[in-house]
Design a protein around this motif. Structure first.
Motif, PDB file in Angstrom:
ATOM      1  N   ILE A 118       0.837  -1.192   0.000  1.00 45.68           N
ATOM      2  CA  ILE A 118       0.000   0.000   0.000  1.00 45.68           C
ATOM      3  C   ILE A 118       0.869   1.238   0.000  1.00 45.68           C
ATOM      4  CG2 ILE A 118      -1.746   1.268   1.328  1.00 45.68           C
ATOM      5  CD1 ILE A 118      -2.544  -1.528   2.444  1.00 45.68           C
ATOM      6  N   TYR A 119       0.510   2.203  -0.863  1.00 44.16           N
ATOM      7  CA  TYR A 119       1.287   3.424  -0.962  1.00 44.16           C
ATOM      8  C   TYR A 119       0.458   4.555  -0.391  1.00 44.16           C
ATOM      9  CZ  TYR A 119       3.456   0.128  -4.067  1.00 44.16           C
ATOM     10  OH  TYR A 119       4.011  -1.005  -4.561  1.00 44.16           O
ATOM     11  N   GLY A 120       0.837   4.990   0.806  1.00 41.31           N
ATOM     12  CA  GLY A 120       0.026   5.962   1.543  1.00 41.31           C
ATOM     13  C   GLY A 120      -0.149   7.263   0.791  1.00 41.31           C
ATOM     14  N   TRP A 121       0.846   7.655  -0.045  1.00 38.55           N
ATOM     15  CA  TRP A 121       0.706   8.947  -0.736  1.00 38.55           C
ATOM     16  C   TRP A 121      -0.320   8.893  -1.869  1.00 38.55           C
ATOM     17  CZ3 TRP A 121       4.888   5.661  -1.009  1.00 38.55           C
ATOM     18  CH2 TRP A 121       5.120   5.054  -2.262  1.00 38.55           C
ATOM     19  N   GLU A 122      -0.787   7.679  -2.174  1.00 38.05           N
ATOM     20  CA  GLU A 122      -1.818   7.588  -3.204  1.00 38.05           C
ATOM     21  C   GLU A 122      -3.227   7.498  -2.614  1.00 38.05           C
ATOM     22  OE1 GLU A 122       0.985   5.454  -6.554  1.00 38.05           O
ATOM     23  OE2 GLU A 122      -0.608   4.302  -5.581  1.00 38.05           O
ATOM     24  N   ALA A 123      -3.358   7.933  -1.341  1.00 40.30           N
ATOM     25  CA  ALA A 123      -4.665   7.872  -0.681  1.00 40.30           C
ATOM     26  C   ALA A 123      -5.688   8.705  -1.429  1.00 40.30           C
ATOM     27  CB  ALA A 123      -4.548   8.361   0.757  1.00 40.30           C
ATOM     28  N   SER A 124      -6.921   8.222  -1.444  1.00 38.32           N
ATOM     29  CA  SER A 124      -8.058   8.927  -2.031  1.00 38.32           C
ATOM     30  C   SER A 124      -7.851   9.294  -3.496  1.00 38.32           C
ATOM     31  CB  SER A 124      -8.392  10.208  -1.237  1.00 38.32           C
ATOM     32  OG  SER A 124      -8.549   9.909   0.126  1.00 38.32           O
ATOM     33  N   SER A 125      -7.137   8.418  -4.257  1.00 42.18           N
ATOM     34  CA  SER A 125      -7.022   8.666  -5.700  1.00 42.18           C
ATOM     35  C   SER A 125      -8.347   8.351  -6.349  1.00 42.18           C
ATOM     36  CB  SER A 125      -5.951   7.756  -6.316  1.00 42.18           C
ATOM     37  OG  SER A 125      -4.757   7.882  -5.601  1.00 42.18           O
ATOM     38  N   PRO A 126      -8.768   9.176  -7.318  1.00 42.64           N
ATOM     39  CA  PRO A 126     -10.034   8.903  -8.007  1.00 42.64           C
ATOM     40  C   PRO A 126      -9.896   7.685  -8.917  1.00 42.64           C
ATOM     41  CG  PRO A 126      -8.958  10.841  -8.959  1.00 42.64           C
ATOM     42  CD  PRO A 126      -8.133  10.429  -7.779  1.00 42.64           C
ATOM     43  N   PRO A 127     -11.014   7.101  -9.343  1.00 47.22           N
ATOM     44  CA  PRO A 127     -10.977   5.937 -10.219  1.00 47.22           C
ATOM     45  C   PRO A 127     -10.173   6.242 -11.471  1.00 47.22           C
ATOM     46  CG  PRO A 127     -13.220   6.317  -9.470  1.00 47.22           C
ATOM     47  CD  PRO A 127     -12.386   7.451  -8.967  1.00 47.22           C
ATOM     48  N   GLY A 128      -9.427   5.250 -11.922  1.00 43.97           N
ATOM     49  CA  GLY A 128      -8.681   5.395 -13.161  1.00 43.97           C
ATOM     50  C   GLY A 128      -7.244   5.833 -12.959  1.00 43.97           C
ATOM     51  N   THR A 129      -6.866   6.201 -11.754  1.00 44.14           N
ATOM     52  CA  THR A 129      -5.492   6.620 -11.497  1.00 44.14           C
ATOM     53  C   THR A 129      -4.540   5.438 -11.664  1.00 44.14           C
ATOM     54  OG1 THR A 129      -6.409   8.068  -9.818  1.00 44.14           O
ATOM     55  CG2 THR A 129      -4.018   7.824  -9.828  1.00 44.14           C
ATOM     56  N   VAL A 130      -3.385   5.714 -12.296  1.00 44.31           N
ATOM     57  CA  VAL A 130      -2.390   4.643 -12.403  1.00 44.31           C
ATOM     58  C   VAL A 130      -1.539   4.671 -11.133  1.00 44.31           C
ATOM     59  CG1 VAL A 130      -0.453   3.732 -13.729  1.00 44.31           C
ATOM     60  CG2 VAL A 130      -2.340   4.894 -14.907  1.00 44.31           C
ATOM     61  N   LEU A 147      -8.860   0.955 -10.672  1.00 44.95           N
ATOM     62  CA  LEU A 147     -10.088   1.043 -11.469  1.00 44.95           C
ATOM     63  C   LEU A 147     -11.188   1.821 -10.742  1.00 44.95           C
ATOM     64  CD1 LEU A 147     -10.467  -2.465 -13.138  1.00 44.95           C
ATOM     65  CD2 LEU A 147     -10.091  -0.257 -14.255  1.00 44.95           C
ATOM     66  N   LEU A 148     -11.309   1.600  -9.431  1.00 48.44           N
ATOM     67  CA  LEU A 148     -12.351   2.269  -8.664  1.00 48.44           C
ATOM     68  C   LEU A 148     -11.756   3.242  -7.652  1.00 48.44           C
ATOM     69  CD1 LEU A 148     -14.697  -0.799  -8.001  1.00 48.44           C
ATOM     70  CD2 LEU A 148     -14.858   0.879  -9.823  1.00 48.44           C
ATOM     71  N   GLY A 149     -10.500   3.588  -7.853  1.00 48.68           N
ATOM     72  CA  GLY A 149      -9.863   4.534  -6.957  1.00 48.68           C
ATOM     73  C   GLY A 149      -9.277   3.872  -5.716  1.00 48.68           C
ATOM     74  N   THR A 150      -8.808   4.702  -4.768  1.00 54.68           N
ATOM     75  CA  THR A 150      -8.276   4.170  -3.513  1.00 54.68           C
ATOM     76  C   THR A 150      -8.997   4.824  -2.349  1.00 54.68           C
ATOM     77  OG1 THR A 150      -6.600   5.881  -3.333  1.00 54.68           O
ATOM     78  CG2 THR A 150      -5.983   3.884  -4.531  1.00 54.68           C
ATOM     79  N   ASP A 151      -8.846   4.223  -1.169  1.00 55.15           N
ATOM     80  CA  ASP A 151      -9.507   4.796   0.008  1.00 55.15           C
ATOM     81  C   ASP A 151      -8.560   5.733   0.761  1.00 55.15           C
ATOM     82  OD1 ASP A 151      -7.764   3.239   1.424  1.00 55.15           O
ATOM     83  OD2 ASP A 151      -9.277   1.890   2.261  1.00 55.15           O
ATOM     84  N   GLY A 152      -8.982   6.150   1.922  1.00 54.26           N
ATOM     85  CA  GLY A 152      -8.239   7.156   2.670  1.00 54.26           C
ATOM     86  C   GLY A 152      -6.863   6.691   3.114  1.00 54.26           C
ATOM     87  N   LEU A 153      -6.605   5.386   3.064  1.00 54.89           N
ATOM     88  CA  LEU A 153      -5.298   4.873   3.456  1.00 54.89           C
ATOM     89  C   LEU A 153      -4.481   4.475   2.243  1.00 54.89           C
ATOM     90  CD1 LEU A 153      -6.431   2.620   6.433  1.00 54.89           C
ATOM     91  CD2 LEU A 153      -5.244   4.821   6.577  1.00 54.89           C
ATOM     92  N   GLY A 154      -5.038   4.672   1.050  1.00 52.90           N
ATOM     93  CA  GLY A 154      -4.328   4.325  -0.166  1.00 52.90           C
ATOM     94  C   GLY A 154      -4.570   2.911  -0.633  1.00 52.90           C
ATOM     95  N   ARG A 155      -5.542   2.231  -0.076  1.00 48.69           N
ATOM     96  CA  ARG A 155      -5.823   0.858  -0.500  1.00 48.69           C
ATOM     97  C   ARG A 155      -6.702   0.862  -1.740  1.00 48.69           C
ATOM     98  NH1 ARG A 155      -7.258  -1.371   5.483  1.00 48.69           N
ATOM     99  NH2 ARG A 155      -8.661   0.399   5.297  1.00 48.69           N
ATOM    100  N   ASP A 156      -6.410  -0.024  -2.671  1.00 53.20           N
ATOM    101  CA  ASP A 156      -7.177  -0.150  -3.906  1.00 53.20           C
ATOM    102  C   ASP A 156      -8.600  -0.599  -3.565  1.00 53.20           C
ATOM    103  OD1 ASP A 156      -7.974  -0.530  -6.566  1.00 53.20           O
ATOM    104  OD2 ASP A 156      -7.308  -2.630  -6.503  1.00 53.20           O
ATOM    105  N   ILE A 157      -9.606   0.123  -4.083  1.00 59.90           N
ATOM    106  CA  ILE A 157     -11.002  -0.196  -3.747  1.00 59.90           C
ATOM    107  C   ILE A 157     -11.389  -1.565  -4.300  1.00 59.90           C
ATOM    108  CG2 ILE A 157     -13.412   0.511  -4.034  1.00 59.90           C
ATOM    109  CD1 ILE A 157     -12.139   2.445  -2.248  1.00 59.90           C
ATOM    110  N   VAL A 158     -10.960  -1.863  -5.556  1.00 60.37           N
ATOM    111  CA  VAL A 158     -11.292  -3.174  -6.134  1.00 60.37           C
ATOM    112  C   VAL A 158     -10.808  -4.289  -5.208  1.00 60.37           C
ATOM    113  CG1 VAL A 158     -10.900  -4.740  -8.064  1.00 60.37           C
ATOM    114  CG2 VAL A 158     -11.231  -2.303  -8.503  1.00 60.37           C
TER     115      VAL A 158
END
Lengths: 557, 291
Positions: B49-61, B69-80
């Motif tokens: 898990i990459y904490g700096w990628e927290a709350s990325s919107p869907p589609g972020t690489v 695909l569905l973004g990440t949550d507040g801790l940077g975890r992939d929603i899928v």
């Protein structure tokens, strides 16, 4: 018949065919049915279950479910067609010109409304020009007309404060409220005791004779037909097999099926068929020395009180809640003993106590040499299981989730352990004997007919190898033709297996042919008892006489 | 026309809807089973898990070399991945608790009806007591007493749910005990256990069985609520419900995807369970089978 019936029929049904749209495709329920109903006439429609007679009745009052579709035909009322197909044209006719009475008088009345208010409601609904006071007067007239005593007091009472017969009278009053031309009565007396049934039928006949209305009487009971119908339509599988004047149908039926139906009706013999001398020898002293053999079962001083909090049984019945009061009976060995009574007489209760299913307040049951205290739990005293039962409604007496084979094998496995060296009973042989195809063993109860289910119930009882079998109204849920077969099987089982049977019934005619000894129960007490011949031809007991008189005369010899 | 519409609405098999929900439910189960193999990320593994990628919107690489695909949550975890892993926990917890609760509740309810008297009074007053309190409160009391952990959650859910089954089945069993096939069974002097389990129970459970799918749905929601309050499954192993709860605080700031997609997954799961459950009930009841 009144003369105008011949040229101006009030109701004419022409070539009516109805289909029912079931989940598995359309099924024809009525096929090409045609008949006429004249003014001031009672037309009986008789048939066994599935004949389509109730559907026909509902079609006339236009109360069919939307799944029913009219394929062909018309129903004409006073020369004009009632179009049941879209339900529009019939609004003014149903309820006003044609009204209905149904079997279940309890479900027909609103338990939370006084009967006066219910009659008045219909009076106002069918005649809106009446004032409140006029409607009240008309209500009281109607209640008086149908034979409710003291209508000016009773109209304030609620349905539960009336007896079954009185409730049905109130239902009739409601049906009369709109001064209809036709009343469709679907099994109007089937839920009533014989004596009450007779009175209600007399009321209907009287209404027709006095007010010139017409009645379509749907029933399964030839007795009812013979009592009041002018003409009869005999139906089978959605078709009319025969229609004629009642006397012709009863005396000279043309159709084979009608003849079979008539032959299956149990008949009561009250004439002295046995010579007087013989009767005086065997019957005037009940239980004379002819019964030297000790009885197989004796019940002594059995009492049971009703525990029904809040229902105030005492006030209604005047019997302070006694279901059974000091009942003593003896069951002779190897014969059938009848227990007869109307509803609430305690006949079923005594059967259940003897079988160990219910506990009494006090009393003893002696079977063979063993005494059982019936005020204690039947399983603990060991009474439970000594007697097998055949129940009234085969639809609920078999476990719906086990197959016929499983049910019967369970009975063999858990029934009374066989005497050493005795072969366990054979299920297949028993099924053969009772006329059940062996292939039915894999079926569930809902895949069987009513008669087949009752045969399975008999097989289950017999396979447990009991000495005593109690049959509690075993035929009253069955069609007459099947009824006769079941009675015959029970009779044969008793002689072949040397068992003793208690046959509980409300039907005197049935009991007469079957039973050697009869007990007549009334309000939880033994009212009269004795050998069958004695009861039917010599008993002086007024209650016994009234039961015998309540039988349709046509089927009493 | 009206009759036609009523007939269509009344028709018991749900046709395509039923087929669809069967497919959807099967897909859910397969996805849950296959989660470790197909999820792009293991949300339980902090190293992935990459904490700096927290709350990325869907589609972020993402830095992991795959697209969120569905973004990440507040801790940077992939929603899928969170949905796939959360599905496992939610299904396991809810199915286990609903089934065990059903076994206990059905037996208790049927016994209450059969034995009557003090057995009935004892069982049903306990049921009344439980049902008079909100389910969540019962679960809370249980979890506070038992302590945290997935096994404790299951136990808490069982305690919270058995009473519903007992109540429903007792009423039916009571009317069944009055039928004469039960009298016939007693007259055979069958052992009490055989009467209860072979004759009474199978005829009483039909409508209680339909409760199971619904209660599984409830269990999912209940477990999510507990997790939301911090009393449910551990935060490092989120269930479907707690993933929804985790995103709740971000909804107001426009980061809808954290709650929305797990929520939709939850909705699809419960809907398909209910539809399939109705079909299962119809098949279990021999009276509704045609000859």
């Amino acid at each position: 018949m009144t003369p105008e019936t011949t040229h101006a029929p009030l109701l004419r049904v022409n070539n009516l065919s109805l289909r029912y749209l079931s989940a598995s495709g359309p099924v024809t329920i009525l096929h090409d049915v045609s008949f006429e109903l004249g003014r001031g006439e009672i037309l009986g429609i008789i048939g066994e279950s599935g004949a389509g007679k109730s559907t026909l009745g509902n079609a006339i009052i236009d109360l069919l479910a939307p799944e029913f579709q009219r394929a062909t035909g018309t129903i004409e009322f006073g020369g004009k067609a009632i179009d049941a197909a879209d339900g529009k044209g019939s609004g003014g006719i149903r309820g006003r010109r044609i009204s209905a009475i149904f079997q279940d008088h309890t479900a027909s009345l609103d338990p939370l409304m006084s009967v006066g208010a219910q009659v008045e409601e219909t009076v106002l609904a069918t005649n809106s020009s009446l004032s409140k006071l006029q409607a009240r007067t008309r209500t009281l007239e109607l209640l008086a007309r149908v034979g409710i005593p003291e209508p000016h007091k009773r109209h304030r009472n609620y349905p539960h404060q009336f007896s079954g017969g009185q409730r049905q009278r109130v239902v009739i009053a409601i049906a009369l409220a709109g001064s209809p031309d036709i009343i469709v009565a679907d099994e109007p007396t089937s839920a009533l005791d014989a004596t009450v049934q007779k009175q209600v039928l007399a009321l209907l006949r009287n209404l027709v004779d006095e007010t010139n209305i017409s009645i379509v009487l749907v029933t399964h009971d030839m007795g009812v037909i013979s009592e009041i119908a002018d003409r009869v339509v005999v139906m089978r599988n959605g078709q009319i097999v025969e229609q004629d004047v009642t006397s012709t149908i009863l005396d000279a039926p043309q159709n084979e099926y009608t003849r079979g139906l008539l032959a299956a009706v149990p008949r009561l013999r009250t004439s002295r068929t046995v010579s007087e001398r013989e009767i005086s020898k065997t019957s005037t002293t009940p239980f004379a020395e002819r019964d030297r053999e000790p009885p197989i079962l004796v019940a002594k001083g059995v009492s049971k009180t009703f525990f029904a909090p809040g229902l105030q049984w005492g006030r209604l019945s005047g019997e302070a809640g006694f279901a059974l009061q000091d009942v003593n009976i003896q069951i002779p060995r190897g014969a059938i003993t009848g227990i007869v009574g109307e509803s609430g007489s305690g006949k079923t209760t005594i059967g259940r106590i003897i079988a160990g299913l219910d506990t009494a307040r006090a009393g003893w049951v002696k079977i063979g040499e063993s005494d059982f205290d019936v005020s204690r739990n039947g399983r603990r005293t060991g009474l439970l299981g000594r007697v097998q039962m055949i129940f009234q409604d085969p639809a609920v007496s078999l476990n719906p989730r086990t197959t016929v084979g499983e049910t019967l094998r369970e009975s063999i496995r858990f029934g009374v352990s066989p005497v050493s060296g005795e072969e366990p009973p054979d299920m297949g042989a028993m099924m053969d004997r009772l006329g059940l195809a062996r292939s039915l063993a894999g079926r569930h109860p809902h895949q069987l007919s009513g008669g087949q289910k009752q045969r399975v119930a008999i097989a289950r009882a017999l396979l447990a190898r009991p000495q005593i079998v109690i049959a509690d109204e075993p035929t009253s849920a069955l069609d007459v033709s099947v009824q006769a077969e079941i009675v015959q099987l029970l009779k044969e089982s008793v002689t072949e297996r040397n068992i003793s049977m208690i046959f509980i019934s409300h039907d005197l005619a049935l009991v007469q042919d079957l039973c050697s000894t009869i007990y007549i129960f009334r309000d939880g007490r033994v009212e009269d008892f004795g050998p069958s011949d004695f009861i039917f031809s010599h008993s002086q007991n007024p209650y016994t006489r009234s039961l015998i008189d309540a039988r349709p005369r046509r089927f009493t010899h | 026309m009206k009759a036609e519409i009523i007939r269509v609405l009344r028709r018991p098999p749900f046709g395509q809807a039923l087929t669809l929900s069967k497919v959807v439910l099967a897909a859910y189960v397969l996805l849950a089973l296959a989660a470790p193999a197909i999820a792009p990320q293991n949300p339980y593994d902090p190293l992935q898990i990459y904490g700096w990628e927290a709350s990325s919107p869907p589609g972020t690489v993402g830095s992991g070399g795959f697209i969120y695909l569905l973004g990440t949550d507040g801790l940077g975890r992939d929603i899928v991945s969170s949905i796939l892993y959360g599905l496992r926990i939610s299904l396991f917890v809810s199915i286990t608790s609903a089934t065990v609760a059903a076994l206990i509740g059905l037996t208790a309810g049927v016994s209450a009806a059969y034995f009557g008297k003090w057995v009935d009074v004892a069982i049903m007053r306990l049921v009344d007591l439980q049902l008079s309190l909100p389910t969540i409160l019962i679960a809370l009391i249980a979890i506070v007493t038992l302590g945290p952990g997935i096994d404790r959650i299951i136990l808490a859910l069982i305690i919270a749910q058995w009473a519903t089954y007992a109540r429903v089945v007792r009423g039916i069993a009571l009317s069944e005990t009055g039928k004469s096939y039960m009298d016939a069974a007693k007259l055979m002097r069958l052992p009490t256990s055989r009467i209860i389990f072979r004759h009474l129970l199978p005829n009483s459970i039909a409508s209680a069985v339909t409760l199971i799918p619904i209660e599984i749905g409830h269990a999912v929601a209940l477990e999510a609520t507990l997790s939301f309050l911090g009393l449910g499954v551990p935060m490092d192993k989120p269930s479907l419900g707690s993933t929804v709860a985790n995103g709740f605080q971000y909804l107001l700031t426009g980061q809808y995807w954290i709650s929305l997609f797990p929520g939709l997954a939850l909705f699809g799961l419960i809907a398909s369970i209910n539809l399939v459950g109705e079909d299962v009930r119809r098949r279990l009841d021999p009276r509704s089978r045609s000859i």
